[in-house]
Design an enzyme around this catalytic site. Structure first.
Site, PDB file in Angstrom:
ATOM      1  N   ASP A 240      11.585  -7.044  -0.837  1.00 22.50           N
ATOM      2  CA  ASP A 240      10.564  -7.681  -1.690  1.00 22.50           C
ATOM      3  C   ASP A 240      10.469  -6.938  -3.029  1.00 22.50           C
ATOM      4  O   ASP A 240       9.385  -6.870  -3.624  1.00 22.50           O
ATOM      5  CB  ASP A 240       9.205  -7.682  -0.971  1.00 22.50           C
ATOM      6  CG  ASP A 240       8.350  -8.876  -1.387  1.00 22.50           C
ATOM      7  OD1 ASP A 240       8.920  -9.912  -1.783  1.00 22.50           O
ATOM      8  OD2 ASP A 240       7.115  -8.776  -1.324  1.00 22.50           O
TER       9      ASP A 240
HETATM   10  N1  ATP Z   1      -0.794   2.611  -7.028  1.00 20.76           N
HETATM   11  C1  ATP Z   1      -1.032   1.644  -7.923  1.00 20.76           C
HETATM   12  N2  ATP Z   1      -1.609   1.945  -9.108  1.00 20.76           N
HETATM   13  C2  ATP Z   1      -1.849   0.986 -10.026  1.00 20.76           C
HETATM   14  N3  ATP Z   1      -1.558  -0.308  -9.853  1.00 20.76           N
HETATM   15  C3  ATP Z   1      -0.992  -0.677  -8.684  1.00 20.76           C
HETATM   16  C4  ATP Z   1      -0.689   0.282  -7.670  1.00 20.76           C
HETATM   17  N4  ATP Z   1      -0.135  -0.366  -6.611  1.00 20.76           N
HETATM   18  C5  ATP Z   1      -0.101  -1.662  -6.954  1.00 20.76           C
HETATM   19  N5  ATP Z   1      -0.607  -1.870  -8.201  1.00 20.76           N
HETATM   20  C6  ATP Z   1      -0.777  -3.151  -8.914  1.00 20.76           C
HETATM   21  O1  ATP Z   1      -1.387  -4.079  -8.041  1.00 20.76           O
HETATM   22  C7  ATP Z   1      -0.530  -5.198  -7.782  1.00 20.76           C
HETATM   23  C8  ATP Z   1      -0.628  -5.598  -6.311  1.00 20.76           C
HETATM   24  O2  ATP Z   1      -0.273  -4.477  -5.480  1.00 20.76           O
HETATM   25  P1  ATP Z   1       0.871  -4.612  -4.375  1.00 20.76           P
HETATM   26  O3  ATP Z   1       2.115  -5.103  -5.030  1.00 20.76           O
HETATM   27  O4  ATP Z   1       0.948  -3.310  -3.663  1.00 20.76           O
HETATM   28  O5  ATP Z   1       0.229  -5.694  -3.443  1.00 20.76           O
HETATM   29  P2  ATP Z   1       0.804  -6.922  -2.626  1.00 20.76           P
HETATM   30  O6  ATP Z   1      -0.350  -7.688  -2.163  1.00 20.76           O
HETATM   31  O7  ATP Z   1       1.728  -6.411  -1.610  1.00 20.76           O
HETATM   32  O8  ATP Z   1       1.620  -7.749  -3.676  1.00 20.76           O
HETATM   33  P3  ATP Z   1       2.753  -8.872  -3.499  1.00 20.76           P
HETATM   34  O9  ATP Z   1       2.748  -9.347  -2.105  1.00 20.76           O
HETATM   35  O10 ATP Z   1       2.372  -9.899  -4.509  1.00 20.76           O
HETATM   36  O11 ATP Z   1       4.023  -8.173  -3.885  1.00 20.76           O
HETATM   37  C9  ATP Z   1       0.849  -4.725  -8.207  1.00 20.76           C
HETATM   38  O12 ATP Z   1       1.667  -5.776  -8.641  1.00 20.76           O
HETATM   39  C10 ATP Z   1       0.562  -3.736  -9.319  1.00 20.76           C
HETATM   40  O13 ATP Z   1       0.381  -4.415 -10.547  1.00 20.76           O
END
Ligand code: ATP
Ligand code: MG
Length: 242
Positions: free
Chosen positions: A130
């Site tokens: 992913d």
């Molecule tokens: N440690 C962090 N610090 C700052 N911003 C973050 C961090 N982790 C994630 N983000 C932001 O938050 C968004 C969502 O986090 P993440 O990708 O971990 O979640 P997700 O729900 O698994 O997303 P997806 O399924 O859409 O890939 C990221 O695209 C990024 O912009």
């Protein structure tokens, strides 16, 4: 202002068991391998597990730093987060276009390219099916200097469910993690302007460090197959072993 991001375990019929626990494992492996990675831990809130991720887009004084994911940095629609082969054929490698937009705004363009190659290599070998353009970001300093954000949202999803084997970005024409060789990673980074020797040393060094780290950090109970599948692919693809 928030200092952490909380990712709760999906409620019922988890689409992918062990996902948040193995995301924590992958992020810990990245950290132990010396890669820049968001700090994570698993906590239980009211009987429900959640991944707690420390925000990297905050200064030590708690001020917000600007970040842009790769879709934003390239002006792409969020729905286009997975690079298609037709886009690759029309416009060339998305990673190359990103490197060209970002590296020249970095303090040290070479460091930016090495960091990007290290992150892409990590996501391939850890089986992150992913690793799309919203799961990589740029960080902008107060003076507007660009760096690659730490790794985040990286989990060994392909080793949990082999259907999720896409690379997210096209890597030297490859779109399946299980088809990417060391030479593909090196060739992709050469297309960004990285010298062949630097690209090769970067890929080999990340592989060697991740191999060690993956063997020193325990997988969560029930997800031990991740290690077997990672080793099987490692041998098949002849990735570097220290
Ligand atoms: N440690 C962090 N610090 C700052 N911003 C973050 C961090 N982790 C994630 N983000 C932001 O938050 C968004 C969502 O986090 P993440 O990708 O971990 O979640 P997700 O729900 O698994 O997303 P997806 O399924 O859409 O890939 C990221 O695209 C990024 O912009
Ligand atoms: Mg994400």
């Amino acid at each position: 202002m928030s200092s952490h991001i909380i990712k709760p375990e999906p409620l019922s019929g988890a689409a992918m068991p062990h996902l948040i626990q193995t995301e924590h494992w992958a992020m810990s492996v990245a950290d132990a391998a010396g890669l820049s990675a968001a700090q994570t831990r698993v906590e239980i809130f009211d009987g429900r597990s959640a991944l707690v991720v420390a925000r990297y887009d905050r200064t030590s004084d708690g001020e917000r730093l600007h970040q842009e994911d790769f879709c934003q940095a390239l002006g792409l629609d969020p729905d286009a987060k997975y690079e298609s082969t037709s886009e690759y054929e029309r416009l060339g490698s998305r990673l190359r276009r990103l490197a060209s937009v970002a590296a020249d705004r970095a303090i040290d363009p070479q460091t930016f390219r090495v960091d990007l190659l290290s992150a892409v290599t990590f996501n391939v070998i850890v089986g992150n099916g992913d690793a799309h353009s919203k799961n990589y970001s740029l960080l902008l300093s107060r003076r507007g200097e660009v760096s690659l954000a730490p790794l985040y949202d990286s989990a060994p999803v392909m080793y949990l469910d082999s259907r999720f084997r896409g690379t997210g970005h096209v890597i030297n024409g490859r779109t399946g993690i299980d088809t990417v060789d060391e030479a593909d990673l090196v060739a992709e980074a050469r297309s960004w302007g990285l010298a062949p020797r630097v690209a090769q040393n970067t890929v080999r060094s990340v592989m060697a460090k991740v191999w060690d780290a993956a063997h020193s950090i325990a997988l969560p109970p029930g997800a031990e197959q991740v290690s077997d599948r990672l080793e099987t692919l490692w041998v098949r693809r002849q990735w570097t072993v220290p």
